[in-house]
Design an enzyme around this catalytic site. Structure first.
Site, PDB file in Angstrom:
ATOM      1  N   ASP A   1     -12.869  44.655  48.059  1.00  0.00           N
ATOM      2  CA  ASP A   1     -12.627  45.253  49.366  1.00  0.00           C
ATOM      3  C   ASP A   1     -12.124  46.667  49.080  1.00  0.00           C
ATOM      4  O   ASP A   1     -10.969  46.865  48.710  1.00  0.00           O
ATOM      5  CB  ASP A   1     -11.580  44.417  50.118  1.00  0.00           C
ATOM      6  CG  ASP A   1     -11.033  45.105  51.349  1.00  0.00           C
ATOM      7  OD1 ASP A   1     -11.592  46.145  51.760  1.00  0.00           O
ATOM      8  OD2 ASP A   1     -10.044  44.596  51.928  1.00  0.00           O
TER       9      ASP A   1
ATOM     10  N   LYS B   1     -12.524  57.342  51.360  1.00  0.00           N
ATOM     11  CA  LYS B   1     -13.493  56.582  52.157  1.00  0.00           C
ATOM     12  C   LYS B   1     -13.828  57.292  53.471  1.00  0.00           C
ATOM     13  O   LYS B   1     -14.879  57.077  54.050  1.00  0.00           O
ATOM     14  CB  LYS B   1     -12.896  55.198  52.434  1.00  0.00           C
ATOM     15  CG  LYS B   1     -13.880  54.166  52.931  1.00  0.00           C
ATOM     16  CD  LYS B   1     -13.196  52.815  52.948  1.00  0.00           C
ATOM     17  CE  LYS B   1     -13.991  51.763  53.657  1.00  0.00           C
ATOM     18  NZ  LYS B   1     -13.272  50.476  53.649  1.00  0.00           N
TER      19      LYS B   1
ATOM     20  N   GLU C   1     -17.287  44.477  56.178  1.00  0.00           N
ATOM     21  CA  GLU C   1     -15.967  43.875  56.012  1.00  0.00           C
ATOM     22  C   GLU C   1     -15.729  42.695  56.955  1.00  0.00           C
ATOM     23  O   GLU C   1     -15.279  41.628  56.505  1.00  0.00           O
ATOM     24  CB  GLU C   1     -14.890  44.947  56.190  1.00  0.00           C
ATOM     25  CG  GLU C   1     -14.836  45.876  54.978  1.00  0.00           C
ATOM     26  CD  GLU C   1     -14.222  47.230  55.277  1.00  0.00           C
ATOM     27  OE1 GLU C   1     -13.622  47.389  56.362  1.00  0.00           O
ATOM     28  OE2 GLU C   1     -14.356  48.128  54.436  1.00  0.00           O
TER      29      GLU C   1
ATOM     30  N   ASP D   1     -10.224  43.513  63.004  1.00  0.00           N
ATOM     31  CA  ASP D   1      -9.737  44.080  61.738  1.00  0.00           C
ATOM     32  C   ASP D   1      -9.119  45.454  61.960  1.00  0.00           C
ATOM     33  O   ASP D   1      -9.809  46.449  62.133  1.00  0.00           O
ATOM     34  CB  ASP D   1     -10.907  44.173  60.735  1.00  0.00           C
ATOM     35  CG  ASP D   1     -10.485  44.760  59.385  1.00  0.00           C
ATOM     36  OD1 ASP D   1      -9.323  45.195  59.244  1.00  0.00           O
ATOM     37  OD2 ASP D   1     -11.324  44.790  58.471  1.00  0.00           O
TER      38      ASP D   1
HETATM   39  P1  ADP Z   1      -7.494  49.203  54.829  1.00  0.00           P
HETATM   40  O1  ADP Z   1      -8.401  48.051  54.551  1.00  0.00           O
HETATM   41  O2  ADP Z   1      -7.873  49.966  56.046  1.00  0.00           O
HETATM   42  O3  ADP Z   1      -7.244  50.088  53.671  1.00  0.00           O
HETATM   43  P2  ADP Z   1      -5.348  47.220  55.067  1.00  0.00           P
HETATM   44  O4  ADP Z   1      -6.035  46.159  55.829  1.00  0.00           O
HETATM   45  O5  ADP Z   1      -4.926  46.916  53.687  1.00  0.00           O
HETATM   46  O6  ADP Z   1      -6.078  48.593  55.199  1.00  0.00           O
HETATM   47  O7  ADP Z   1      -4.060  47.631  55.913  1.00  0.00           O
HETATM   48  C1  ADP Z   1      -3.246  48.673  55.520  1.00  0.00           C
HETATM   49  C2  ADP Z   1      -2.411  49.108  56.688  1.00  0.00           C
HETATM   50  O8  ADP Z   1      -1.673  47.989  57.189  1.00  0.00           O
HETATM   51  C3  ADP Z   1      -1.423  50.181  56.326  1.00  0.00           C
HETATM   52  O9  ADP Z   1      -1.449  51.217  57.289  1.00  0.00           O
HETATM   53  C4  ADP Z   1      -0.095  49.454  56.366  1.00  0.00           C
HETATM   54  O10 ADP Z   1       0.962  50.332  56.745  1.00  0.00           O
HETATM   55  C5  ADP Z   1      -0.364  48.422  57.447  1.00  0.00           C
HETATM   56  N1  ADP Z   1       0.534  47.284  57.355  1.00  0.00           N
HETATM   57  C6  ADP Z   1       0.712  46.458  56.291  1.00  0.00           C
HETATM   58  N2  ADP Z   1       1.638  45.535  56.572  1.00  0.00           N
HETATM   59  C7  ADP Z   1       2.066  45.783  57.847  1.00  0.00           C
HETATM   60  C8  ADP Z   1       3.030  45.180  58.712  1.00  0.00           C
HETATM   61  N3  ADP Z   1       3.763  44.141  58.308  1.00  0.00           N
HETATM   62  N4  ADP Z   1       3.193  45.717  59.948  1.00  0.00           N
HETATM   63  C9  ADP Z   1       2.466  46.760  60.352  1.00  0.00           C
HETATM   64  N5  ADP Z   1       1.550  47.366  59.597  1.00  0.00           N
HETATM   65  C10 ADP Z   1       1.351  46.893  58.353  1.00  0.00           C
HETATM   66 MG    MG Z   2      -9.664  46.727  55.247  1.00  0.00          MG
END
Ligand code: ADP
Ligand code: MG
Length: 625
Positions: free
Chosen positions: A13, A76, A181, A207
């Site tokens: 991912d 990205k 995704e 998502d």
């Molecule tokens: P991506 O796939 O877009 O890179 P993710 O699905 O890993 O992202 O999510 C990352 C985002 O989720 C970040 O902006 C992070 O700050 C947010 N995040 C992670 N845990 C929490 C939480 N407990 N509450 C709110 N936001 C969160």
């Molecule tokens: Mg993601």
């Protein structure tokens, strides 16, 4: 795990903000989410450059505050896009690193590495993140990994998908498939709660990640997953919520201290890290503090924020998420009451207000949170990878189909968009449409390929164009066929054929405008190898220097503790003193890069032999204290 896993395929991912890697464990009949060296399941999609080394992942993110100009993230967002893309223009204002226009309007990231300016494609940065994810998997599997399935957001267009494949190639990976995704998350979900019911089950995937927002409606019947519709926003996610909080505190700091930090990347970066932490905390508490020591001009910043205030700052974006959900259902012509399950994916789906609004929209329906939202996508990608690698016995055979995120077509006379493949059509797909010449004696036609939903062709995104020539002279209305084909990766090929005389004249274009050429990729693969070699050299040198440092420490200790334990002769003491002097000077020289690694390593070896008996005594001595 051992050698038998050689040749296995992993699922990656490749997130905007965080990436995750997983592999199918056939013995245990489950997916293993692979943790990185810090023990975390997710790794920041960050790459940093310094005078000495290249850093990827958490090490890169951790030093972002002190090296903002050379710490690259959000690659990205740039991948497969043009420099002049207005979305990039907006992003650039928030990025502390520099982006310039390269050849063919391709964005180039400018960093300083080993004291020299370097220009990098977004594909290269992504390839570095992929390399890191691959290494994490290799360490875990104890074998080399060459094959991978990589996920992309559902709305990624043709060039973004191709650029992602290129990033994989640069990383030395064989990209077996690019999948959406939300589809990957659905696979994960399907595995979790497989049902053999006859009636299709409608699953809604929500998502909300760090930088992107994706919703998809899937219908699952038996083993078949069908993506019915997708919608999303290229720029909506956790980072935007962070930015709102950053702006809020920038204003507060301005009021309190009369100082404006908005032009200071370092201060902004440190404030942003503190805000992200606060945001996460607010998902489980209702109030938290934000503290940054010496934020600007020696002034500390300390404030607090409530969950209610955080929600107020972001409410318009939260509502937009729900509107997107509505739009997706409208596209699929499905009433929300027909949705069987609503699945939460992405770190930001943990925000209580988002969950509340979503649940309210679905009239109080329970939301599925059983799959870890950060891991669901990599989980599904790993299953898909296992399926494609063919050697897997225990994975249920899921037939998977995706849809095109945007309508694809060509322009008619008067700049009218003629759609050949409407959006949300299941792929792979091949469609042919007949067209006519618009002028008498026209011997060639310019075929322009667009993606988008606007009625005026040129308001859509021009993917590429080509000329179909060799049309026999005739009055207007001479027919030719245009064929649009999208393969299972979502990659488009357009061809045209003139048929009136039976003499075929066919030309095929793949949309490679702005894509890296084979030669360029070859060069970048070599460069990626040299980056790896440089990383290794750096580590080798760092290890040699650490060993020297360790020896100096032990030697000094030996001299100091002499009277108590070691009973060194004056000759031995002299030897140690002169060794300390030499090692220290080598170490200083090493820092200044004056010495070759070999010199350092040789001296470490020399010391090893020279002081083996003494060191043994010291080690014994230290173990008592
Ligand atoms: P991506 O796939 O877009 O890179 P993710 O699905 O890993 O992202 O999510 C990352 C985002 O989720 C970040 O902006 C992070 O700050 C947010 N995040 C992670 N845990 C929490 C939480 N407990 N509450 C709110 N936001 C969160
Ligand atoms: Mg993601």
């Amino acid at each position: 795990m051992g050698k038998k896993d050689e040749g296995c395929a992993i699922g990656i991912d490749l997130g905007t903000t965080y990436s995750c890697v997983a592999v199918w464990n056939d013995q245990q009949r489950r997916v293993d989410i692979i943790h990185n060296e810090q023990g975390n399941p997710i790794t920041p999609s960050y790459v940093a450059f310094t005078d000495d080394q290249r850093l990827i992942g958490l090490a890169a993110k951790n030093q972002a505050a002190t090296n903002p100009e050379n710490t690259v993230f959000d690659a990205k967002r740039l991948i497969g896009r043009k420099y002049s893309d207005p979305i990039i223009k907006n992003d650039m204002m928030l990025w502390p690193f520099k982006v310039i226009a390269g050849v063919d309007d391709k964005p180039m990231i400018v960093v300083k590495y080993h004291g020299k300016e370097k220009h990098l494609f977004a594909e290269e940065i992504s390839s570095m993140v992929l390399t890191k994810m691959c290494e994490i998997a290799e360490t875990y599997l104890e074998s080399p990994v060459k094959n991978a399935v990589i996920t992309v957001p559902a709305y990624f267009n043709d060039s973004q998908r191709k650029a992602t494949i290129d990033a994989g190639t640069i990383a030395g990976l064989n990209v077996k498939r690019i999948i959406n995704e939300p589809t990957a998350a659905a696979i994960a979900y399907g595995l979790d709660k497989r049902s053999d019911c006859k009636k299709p089950r409608n699953i809604f995937i929500f998502d909300l990640g760090g930088g992107t927002f994706d919703v998809s409606l899937l219908s699952i019947k038996g083993k078949d997953f069908k993506v019915k519709a997708t919608a999303g926003n290229t720029h909506l996610g956790g980072e935007d919520f962070d930015n709102r909080m950053v702006n809020y505190f920038v204003e507060e700091f301005k009021r309190k201290s009369k100082l404006d930090i908005s032009g200071n990347p370092k201060a902004l970066r440190r404030l942003r890290s503190a805000c992200e932490r606060a945001k996460r905390t607010l998902s489980s508490t209702t109030c938290t503090t934000v503290e940054v020591d010496c934020l600007y001009q020696g002034i500390d910043f300390c404030s607090s924020i409530t969950r209610a205030r955080f929600e107020e700052l972001n409410m318009d974006m939260f509502r937009e998420c729900i509107e997107t959900v509505d739009r997706c259902l409208n596209d699929a012509k499905m009433d929300k009451s027909s949705v069987d399950d609503v699945v939460l994916v992405g770190g930001s789906s943990r925000i209580p207000k988002v969950q509340e609004l979503l649940q309210e929209f679905f009239k109080g329906k329970d939301l599925c949170k059983s799959i870890n939202p950060d891991e669901a996508v990599a989980y599904g990608a790993a299953v898909q990878a296992a399926l494609l690698s063919g050697s897997i016995k225990n994975v249920p055979n899921l037939v998977l189909s995706d849809v095109t995120p945007l309508s694809l077509g060509t322009s008619l006379k008067g700049d009218i968009m003629s759609v050949v493949i409407p959006r949300n059509t299941t792929i792979p797909v091949k469609k042919t449409k007949g067209y006519m010449t618009v002028k008498d004696n026209q011997t060639s036609v310019l075929i322009a390929v667009y993606e988008g939903e606007r009625a005026i062709a040129s308001d859509n995104n021009l993917l590429g164009s080509f000329v179909l020539s060799g049309i026999p002279r005739a009055p207007r209305g001479n027919g030719h066929d245009i064929c649009f084909a999208i393969d299972e990766n979502g990659v488009l090929t357009v061809s045209a054929k003139e048929q009136t005389t039976g003499s075929k004249n066919e030309i095929t274009i793949t949309n490679d405008k702005g894509r890296l050429s084979t030669q360029e990729i070859k060069r970048l693969v070599q460069e990626a190898e040299s980056y790896l070699a440089e990383d290794k050299q750096f580590l080798r040198k760092a290890n040699a220097m650490n060993s020297l440092d360790d020896y100096i420490y032990k030697m000094k200790k030996a001299l100091k503790n002499d009277c108590i334990n070691l009973k060194l002769s004056s000759k031995e003491k002299e030897k140690i003193s002169s060794a300390i002097t030499k090692a220290t000077s080598l170490l200083d020289g090493g820092n200044n890069k004056a010495y070759e690694i070999q010199v350092l390593e040789d001296y470490v070896k020399e010391l090893e032999i020279m002081f083996k008996p003494i060191i043994a005594k010291i080690d014994l001595f230290s173990s008592f204290y």
